[in-house]
Design an enzyme around this catalytic site. Structure first.
Site, PDB file in Angstrom:
ATOM      1  N   SER A  16      30.654 -24.212 -16.906  1.00  0.00           N
ATOM      2  CA  SER A  16      31.502 -23.305 -17.684  1.00  0.00           C
ATOM      3  C   SER A  16      32.474 -24.056 -18.594  1.00  0.00           C
ATOM      4  O   SER A  16      33.125 -25.018 -18.173  1.00  0.00           O
ATOM      5  CB  SER A  16      32.298 -22.393 -16.750  1.00  0.00           C
ATOM      6  OG  SER A  16      33.185 -21.582 -17.498  1.00  0.00           O
ATOM      7  N   LYS A  17      32.581 -23.580 -19.830  1.00  0.00           N
ATOM      8  CA  LYS A  17      33.540 -24.125 -20.788  1.00  0.00           C
ATOM      9  C   LYS A  17      34.864 -23.355 -20.771  1.00  0.00           C
ATOM     10  O   LYS A  17      35.801 -23.715 -21.483  1.00  0.00           O
ATOM     11  CB  LYS A  17      32.955 -24.087 -22.201  1.00  0.00           C
ATOM     12  CG  LYS A  17      31.711 -24.944 -22.393  1.00  0.00           C
ATOM     13  CD  LYS A  17      31.198 -24.849 -23.819  1.00  0.00           C
ATOM     14  CE  LYS A  17      29.888 -25.604 -24.013  1.00  0.00           C
ATOM     15  NZ  LYS A  17      30.034 -27.053 -23.831  1.00  0.00           N
ATOM     16  N   SER A  18      34.952 -22.296 -19.966  1.00  0.00           N
ATOM     17  CA  SER A  18      36.147 -21.468 -19.962  1.00  0.00           C
ATOM     18  C   SER A  18      37.416 -22.226 -19.594  1.00  0.00           C
ATOM     19  O   SER A  18      38.467 -22.022 -20.226  1.00  0.00           O
ATOM     20  CB  SER A  18      35.947 -20.279 -19.017  1.00  0.00           C
ATOM     21  OG  SER A  18      34.969 -19.404 -19.516  1.00  0.00           O
ATOM     22  N   THR A  64      31.209 -14.632 -14.389  1.00  0.00           N
ATOM     23  CA  THR A  64      29.945 -14.974 -15.020  1.00  0.00           C
ATOM     24  C   THR A  64      28.817 -14.716 -14.032  1.00  0.00           C
ATOM     25  O   THR A  64      29.025 -14.183 -12.942  1.00  0.00           O
ATOM     26  CB  THR A  64      29.972 -16.429 -15.535  1.00  0.00           C
ATOM     27  OG1 THR A  64      28.795 -16.671 -16.310  1.00  0.00           O
ATOM     28  CG2 THR A  64      30.053 -17.430 -14.394  1.00  0.00           C
ATOM     29  N   LYS A  68      28.389 -10.185 -12.536  1.00  0.00           N
ATOM     30  CA  LYS A  68      28.958  -9.221 -13.481  1.00  0.00           C
ATOM     31  C   LYS A  68      28.748  -7.764 -13.095  1.00  0.00           C
ATOM     32  O   LYS A  68      29.558  -6.901 -13.435  1.00  0.00           O
ATOM     33  CB  LYS A  68      28.394  -9.468 -14.891  1.00  0.00           C
ATOM     34  CG  LYS A  68      28.904 -10.742 -15.537  1.00  0.00           C
ATOM     35  CD  LYS A  68      28.451 -10.858 -16.982  1.00  0.00           C
ATOM     36  CE  LYS A  68      29.017 -12.086 -17.651  1.00  0.00           C
ATOM     37  NZ  LYS A  68      28.687 -12.139 -19.095  1.00  0.00           N
ATOM     38  N   ASN A  89      33.155  -8.680 -17.014  1.00  0.00           N
ATOM     39  CA  ASN A  89      33.291 -10.133 -17.166  1.00  0.00           C
ATOM     40  C   ASN A  89      34.739 -10.593 -17.050  1.00  0.00           C
ATOM     41  O   ASN A  89      35.016 -11.789 -17.117  1.00  0.00           O
ATOM     42  CB  ASN A  89      32.697 -10.614 -18.497  1.00  0.00           C
ATOM     43  CG  ASN A  89      33.659 -10.473 -19.648  1.00  0.00           C
ATOM     44  OD1 ASN A  89      34.412  -9.491 -19.745  1.00  0.00           O
ATOM     45  ND2 ASN A  89      33.657 -11.443 -20.554  1.00  0.00           N
ATOM     46  N   ASP A 105      32.951  -9.303 -23.445  1.00  0.00           N
ATOM     47  CA  ASP A 105      31.765  -9.873 -24.089  1.00  0.00           C
ATOM     48  C   ASP A 105      31.422  -9.145 -25.388  1.00  0.00           C
ATOM     49  O   ASP A 105      31.063  -9.781 -26.385  1.00  0.00           O
ATOM     50  CB  ASP A 105      30.559  -9.801 -23.147  1.00  0.00           C
ATOM     51  CG  ASP A 105      30.581 -10.875 -22.078  1.00  0.00           C
ATOM     52  OD1 ASP A 105      31.210 -11.925 -22.296  1.00  0.00           O
ATOM     53  OD2 ASP A 105      29.958 -10.667 -21.016  1.00  0.00           O
ATOM     54  N   GLY A 132      18.997  -9.641 -20.195  1.00  0.00           N
ATOM     55  CA  GLY A 132      19.908  -9.982 -19.111  1.00  0.00           C
ATOM     56  C   GLY A 132      21.294  -9.389 -19.298  1.00  0.00           C
ATOM     57  O   GLY A 132      21.510  -8.441 -20.065  1.00  0.00           O
ATOM     58  N   GLY A 133      22.279  -9.972 -18.598  1.00  0.00           N
ATOM     59  CA  GLY A 133      23.637  -9.452 -18.609  1.00  0.00           C
ATOM     60  C   GLY A 133      24.280  -9.460 -19.976  1.00  0.00           C
ATOM     61  O   GLY A 133      24.965  -8.501 -20.358  1.00  0.00           O
TER      62      GLY A 133
END
Length: 285
Positions: A16-18, A64, A68, A89, A105, A132-133
């Site tokens: 994750s880049k969050s 993530t 979700k 999310n 999102d 997908g999600g």
């Protein structure tokens, strides 16, 4: 007393880049807070939320895959647009310790398209590759903005079910993803007053995943190619789009946009978007 913090949860989560995004903004604002990553497996989800609900320093979390949808029945409320999308999310805690789920999102996806969507078009069409999600948020967002949707997946029945759930009105189409793999000689005609999007909403093309088989003869002239994959950032899908003369939007655009919408929920201030250039440089080192 512990400093305030938020975090991102998922399984896996190391990619994750969050944390880099939120901690960059916290640093630029000089806020005494932090953002973390927490590996939460599916069977740990309920216990995680119960523990965080009672922790004073916790401000909420981003969610993530694969949580979700699974997280929704564990919350006190689910607000728009997450209720319509059917996926959460972002979770934030109110002063009464109740947990609310939302979805950023869709807003993050639409952000780089704002100038295009502000224009008037004779016709709008989006080819969405994936079921997908992320596709759920994208389908919901575009259906509400006048697009005819073509959703392509490995299982066309799943694509059709998504359309029936998220975009029940309109003449939308569900097809097999392989439809776009081979060249076509279809003549598109004049598209000057049209807005055409081609969106990779799948994980295909991501590091460790197979490439997305898409022949750009299926894209009308002047299309915008949008890939939600962030690793690598310049995917083969985007490279092919540029070679065919199309404008491209990379996955960091959606990622940063959705993070900004969540940041305000967690820390009570707007993300300092004037530093997006520096943030992008940080994320692509």
């Amino acid at each position: 007393m512990s400093i305030p913090y938020a975090e991102v949860i998922g399984d896996p989560i190391a990619q994750s880049k969050s944390p880099a995004i939120h901690n960059f903004w916290l640093g630029r604002l000089g806020l005494e807070a932090e953002y973390r990553a927490c590996h939460v497996r599916p069977d740990e989800l309920a216990d995680y939320l119960a523990a965080r609900r009672a922790e004073p320093a916790w401000r909420g979390c981003n969610v993530t895959m694969p949580h979700k949808q699974a997280v929704m029945p564990l919350l006190d409320r689910v607000e728009p647009p997450a209720d319509a999308i059917g996926a959460v999310n972002t979770i934030y805690r109110a002063s009464d310790r109740s947990l609310t789920g939302t979805n950023t999102d869709a807003a993050g996806f639409l952000e780089p398209l704002a100038a295009d969507l502000a224009q008037t078009h004779y016709f709008r069409m989006a080819r969405i590759l994936g079921t997908g999600g992320a596709a759920r948020a994208i389908i919901s967002a575009l259906a509400g903005r006048g697009f005819t949707l073509v959703v392509a997946g490995r299982d066309p029945a799943k694509a059709r079910a998504l359309l029936e759930e998220l975009a029940p009105t309109g003449e939308h189409h569900a097809i097999n993803l392989t439809h776009f793999a081979d060249p076509t000689d279809f003549a598109f005609g004049d598209r000057k007053q049209c807005l055409d999007l081609v969106i990779n909403a799948s994980s295909l093309g991501m590091q460790g995943q197979p490439q997305l088989a898409f022949d750009w003869s299926h894209a009308p002239p002047g299309s915008i190619a949008y890939d939600i994959v962030t690793a690598p950032l310049d995917t083969a899908f985007l490279q092919g789009a540029r070679a065919a003369g199309h404008r491209t939007i990379d996955g960091l655009s959606m990622l940063i946009g959705q993070a900004a919408a969540a940041f305000g929920r967690f820390f009570g201030q707007a993300a300092p978007r004037e530093h997006d250039g520096d943030l992008r440089e940080l994320l692509t080192r």
